[in-house]
Design a protein around this motif. Structure first.
Motif, mmCIF file in Angstrom:
data_model
loop_
_atom_site.group_PDB
_atom_site.id
_atom_site.type_symbol
_atom_site.label_atom_id
_atom_site.label_comp_id
_atom_site.label_asym_id
_atom_site.label_seq_id
_atom_site.Cartn_x
_atom_site.Cartn_y
_atom_site.Cartn_z
ATOM 1 N N SER A 1 29.228 43.293 31.476
ATOM 2 C CA SER A 1 30.559 42.684 31.526
ATOM 3 C C SER A 1 31.391 43.311 32.636
ATOM 4 N N GLY A 2 31.253 44.622 32.802
ATOM 5 C CA GLY A 2 31.969 45.287 33.881
ATOM 6 C C GLY A 2 31.529 44.784 35.250
ATOM 7 N N ILE A 3 30.234 44.543 35.420
ATOM 8 C CA ILE A 3 29.738 44.017 36.698
ATOM 9 C C ILE A 3 30.257 42.604 36.934
ATOM 10 N N ALA A 4 30.388 41.798 35.874
ATOM 11 C CA ALA A 4 30.945 40.450 36.024
ATOM 12 C C ALA A 4 32.382 40.512 36.530
ATOM 13 N N LEU A 5 33.159 41.444 35.946
ATOM 14 C CA LEU A 5 34.541 41.581 36.405
ATOM 15 C C LEU A 5 34.603 42.132 37.822
ATOM 16 N N ALA A 6 33.679 43.048 38.144
ATOM 17 C CA ALA A 6 33.644 43.565 39.516
ATOM 18 C C ALA A 6 33.281 42.473 40.506
ATOM 19 N N THR A 7 32.387 41.574 40.083
ATOM 20 C CA THR A 7 32.032 40.446 40.948
ATOM 21 C C THR A 7 33.242 39.560 41.204
ATOM 22 N N GLU A 8 34.057 39.372 40.152
ATOM 23 C CA GLU A 8 35.263 38.562 40.306
ATOM 24 C C GLU A 8 36.190 39.164 41.354
ATOM 25 N N VAL A 9 36.336 40.482 41.314
ATOM 26 C CA VAL A 9 37.233 41.146 42.267
ATOM 27 C C VAL A 9 36.627 41.139 43.661
ATOM 28 N N GLN B 1 38.300 27.340 24.450
ATOM 29 C CA GLN B 1 38.543 26.115 25.243
ATOM 30 C C GLN B 1 38.539 26.425 26.740
ATOM 31 N N ARG B 2 37.435 27.025 27.155
ATOM 32 C CA ARG B 2 37.242 27.326 28.559
ATOM 33 C C ARG B 2 36.105 26.463 29.100
ATOM 34 N N THR B 3 36.136 26.230 30.410
ATOM 35 C CA THR B 3 35.045 25.532 31.099
ATOM 36 C C THR B 3 34.551 26.407 32.239
ATOM 37 N N PHE B 4 33.278 26.174 32.611
ATOM 38 C CA PHE B 4 32.657 27.001 33.638
ATOM 39 C C PHE B 4 32.621 26.237 34.962
ATOM 40 N N ASN B 5 33.238 26.797 36.004
ATOM 41 C CA ASN B 5 33.104 26.257 37.342
ATOM 42 C C ASN B 5 32.087 27.092 38.120
ATOM 43 N N SER B 6 31.912 26.825 39.356
ATOM 44 C CA SER B 6 30.886 27.522 40.149
ATOM 45 C C SER B 6 31.168 29.013 40.247
ATOM 46 N N GLN B 7 32.446 29.390 40.385
ATOM 47 C CA GLN B 7 32.775 30.814 40.436
ATOM 48 C C GLN B 7 32.428 31.500 39.105
ATOM 49 N N ALA B 8 32.727 30.829 37.989
ATOM 50 C CA ALA B 8 32.406 31.405 36.678
ATOM 51 C C ALA B 8 30.896 31.585 36.515
ATOM 52 N N TRP B 9 30.130 30.607 36.975
ATOM 53 C CA TRP B 9 28.672 30.725 36.866
ATOM 54 C C TRP B 9 28.135 31.874 37.715
ATOM 55 N N MET B 10 28.730 32.135 38.867
ATOM 56 C CA MET B 10 28.312 33.281 39.671
ATOM 57 C C MET B 10 28.527 34.589 38.905
ATOM 58 N N MET B 11 29.670 34.702 38.233
ATOM 59 C CA MET B 11 29.953 35.896 37.430
ATOM 60 C C MET B 11 28.985 36.009 36.246
ATOM 61 N N ILE B 12 28.689 34.861 35.595
ATOM 62 C CA ILE B 12 27.785 34.876 34.433
ATOM 63 C C ILE B 12 26.374 35.280 34.857
#
Length: 676
Positions: free
Chosen positions: A117-125, A66-77
């Motif tokens: 997946s690691g790069i996605a988390l690194a992008t988040e940070v 039950q998650r939704t994707f916002n613009s920040q989430a799409w950048m990570m994806i």
């Protein structure tokens, strides 16, 4: 008008040829470009498939959590998907052959997915999206696990589809395969046969208790060799594949007999190393059984130090070097570090061939050929004076029984006089060791050839009584070797190739057989154990083989049915032939330190008397007097039962002839009982 050959009409074919060549090159480049384009399109297609898989996995995980994707989430994806695709390309994911997708493909998938997946988390940070993307660490863990399964599963599904389509493109009925051996080679055989059109592996057999009644890639392990009959009845195989490295001889024989009785083809599997292949370094090789596989005996690692000590740094002379046994003697002797090898034969072609083979195999070895007949003592003496060998291996002889029987004086003269000349010259030139290659046909001979070899053994034994002798001498007696020139096996093979029939002399005829390398190895072991007593060593030949069974096995090995595709006819015993061969006369045998070699307790003979008999035999042969030759030789070989043809040629009375097969059978059985 004079025709000008250099005019336009003459140039037209050349111009046309050039145009055709250019057109061919254009087509060739076009085909290459087309194949390259198709490969690129396929790679792009798989990249698209991977993108769709990853987006689908993201949607499923988002729905479950039950998650939704916002613009920040799409950048990570986007960062994650791009990173994974780049890593797939760099690690060769899209260059892999789908038919061979396996563990390597799975490892690439795991590495790229986890790194993405690691790069996605690194992008988040790095972008400061903590808390704003609203996905959480659990989301990325679940997404990575599902992505690994989905991307890896897509390759597995593609591989299974290709294997299914490949199997359907072959024959309508695929051959059912029973694999003996559930180890690494058996598993390799299974995987290769599953992909090969026309084959369908159905089950395994293996004698290892820990794998019995288990399942390997969906195929059951039904039991061990004791379950062979039940497994054949249950699986109804068309082919049995022996997937064991260096299978023991008894196993090969058992599987072959079972296959022959039921019309099941037997193949041997072999793993072939290929570090650059698509299967991680091993590929499967399959071959038909050869007769050597059935006649091979259990491997025995003999200590070669006595042989190496006898040969290393020495000079060796081999007579009859161009023959089947002589040439193998040359190769085994050369491998033991001799300094010079003298090879002698009366056949120019055979001598040339063995010289070329030795030069190629041992380029640093000095090989000196000698082309001559051993019946000329002066020539033999010159060779010994020139070569000064430490060891002489005498393998030269006329060996074909019917030919010598048809030419008894010439055959006997060649065999006996040639041996006597080499023996005398060897003693005169201080040879240290002398070895005579003898034959089982010397035991209770029924042919002139066998009698001549028995006479050579007697001469050798008498030589031990010569007060002037200093050589270590021995004779080595054994039976037939497989594949020797003019022997029964090559003749059977020729008859099979021509469509038959195969001619067997008698349904009850048996012979001893041994592989040439094994026989020669034991000859050298016996030579290393010889003394001045002039021993007669006997090689353990195993059990005799029925010639009719041999013919049937060869027919079956060539994919034919005995008596159906290839008939077997009986021609009757040829002049001088026996039904059975023997290795002992009336001697007892004592054992050596090698179970395969025994020593016959032979009688002693007077050297001077033997010299007189030798002169009588040679004199009779010189004038082609077969009767005088037989009379002189039978003084020392009373057991020689001459053939009807030789008796007629020599003018001997009927009472001195052997004509009864029952006599030969009785003599053999009584000798066997006495020796046992």
């Amino acid at each position: 008008m004079v025709h000008n050959p250099t005019g336009s009409s003459a140039r037209r074919p050349a111009v046309a040829g050039a145009a055709m060549k250019k057109h061919t090159e254009i087509l060739s480049f076009s085909d290459k470009d087309s194949r390259h384009l198709r490969r690129r399109m396929l790679q792009v297609l798989w990249m698209g498939v991977d993108v769709v898989i990853m987006l689908t996995v993201l949607a499923i995980v988002a729905w479950v959590m039950q998650r939704t994707f916002n613009s920040q989430a799409w950048m990570m994806i986007i960062a994650m998907i791009v990173a994974r695709l780049v890593l797939f390309v760099m690690m060769g994911m899209y260059r892999a052959v789908l038919r061979y997708s396996g563990l390597h493909t799975l490892l690439i998938t795991v590495a790229a997915v986890v790194a993405g997946s690691g790069i996605a988390l690194a992008t988040e940070v790095f972008m400061g999206y903590q808390g704003t993307a609203r996905l959480g660490r659990q989301f990325w863990v679940m997404e990575a696990l599902l992505a690994i399964g989905a991307i890896g599963g897509s390759r597995l599904a593609a591989r299974m589809l290709l294997e299914f389509l490949g199997s359907r493109s072959g024959p309508m009925r695929r051959q059912r395969v029973l694999i003996y051996g559930a180890g690494s080679l058996g598993e390799l055989a299974l995987r290769n046969l599953m992909r090969a059109p026309g084959y369908r592996p159905v089950a395994f057999l293996d004698d290892t208790p820990s794998v019995q009644h288990r399942v390997i890639h969906g195929r059951p392990v039904l039991g061990g060799l004791d379950q062979l009959d039940a497994a054949i009845k249950k699986t109804r195989p068309d082919v049995i594949v022996v997937a064991i490295s260096d299978p023991p001889p008894h196993l090969t024989k058992t599987l072959f007999r079972a296959g022959m009785d039921r019309g099941v083809h037997v193949l041997l599997a072999k793993g072939v190393g290929n570090p650059f292949g698509p299967q991680g370094g091993r590929q499967l090789g399959l071959r038909d059984l050869a007769l050597e596989d059935l006649l091979r005996r259990p491997r025995r690692d003999l200590d070669d130090r006595p042989v190496r000590e006898m040969l290393s740094g020495r000079v060796v002379l081999v007579t009859g070097a161009g023959g089947s046994i002589g040439s193998d003697i040359c190769h085994q002797v050369a491998a033991m570090g001799v300094t010079r090898l003298h090879i002698l034969d009366h056949s120019e072609f055979a001598l040339y061939q063995v010289q070329m083979d030795l030069a190629q195999a041992y380029p640093r070895l000095s090989v000196i050929p000698h082309l001559l007949s051993l019946t000329h003592f002066s020539a033999v003496n010159d060779v010994l004076a020139e070569s000064r060998p430490h060891l002489v291996l005498h393998a030269a002889a006329y060996k074909h029984v019917p030919l010598v029987e048809a030419n008894p004086c010439r055959g006997v003269r060649n065999n006996i006089l040639g041996f006597a000349n080499v023996l005398q010259a060897s003693e005169a030139h201080a040879v240290q060791s002398f070895v005579l290659i003898s034959t089982d046909k010397a035991v209770r001979p029924t042919s002139a050839m066998g009698a001549s070899k028995r006479m050579c053994e007697i001469l050798l034994r008498a030589h031990a009584c010569n007060p002037d002798h200093a050589m270590r001498c021995c004779a080595v007696r054994f039976g037939n070797v497989l594949g020797s020139s003019g022997s029964v096996v090559p003749r059977f093979l020729e008859q099979i190739e021509s469509g038959g029939p195969i001619t067997v002399t008698h349904a009850e005829m048996t012979r001893y057989f041994m592989l040439i390398p094994e026989a020669v190895g034991l000859v050298l072991q016996a030579a290393a154990r010889s003394t001045r007593a002039s021993e007669i060593f006997i090689l353990n030949m195993g059990d005799p083989v029925r010639i009719e069974d041999l013919a049937r096995q060869l027919i079956f090995m060539h994919g034919k049915r005995p008596d159906v595709d290839i008939p077997i006819v009986y021609s009757g015993l040829r002049p001088g032939e026996k039904l059975y061969e023997e290795l002992l006369i009336d001697e007892s045998a004592s054992h050596t330190d090698i179970p395969e070699i025994t020593v016959a307790a032979s009688a002693e003979y007077d050297w001077q008397e033997i010299q007189t008999v030798l002169r009588e035999v040679v004199a009779a042969c010189d004038v082609n007097d077969a009767a005088a030759m037989v009379h002189a030789m039978r003084a020392y070989i009373p057991e020689w039962r001459i053939s009807k043809e030789l008796a007629q040629r020599a003018g001997l009375p009927v009472s001195e002839k052997v004509v009864s097969l029952q006599d030969a059978r009785r003599d053999t059985r009584s000798t066997t009982a006495a020796s046992s």
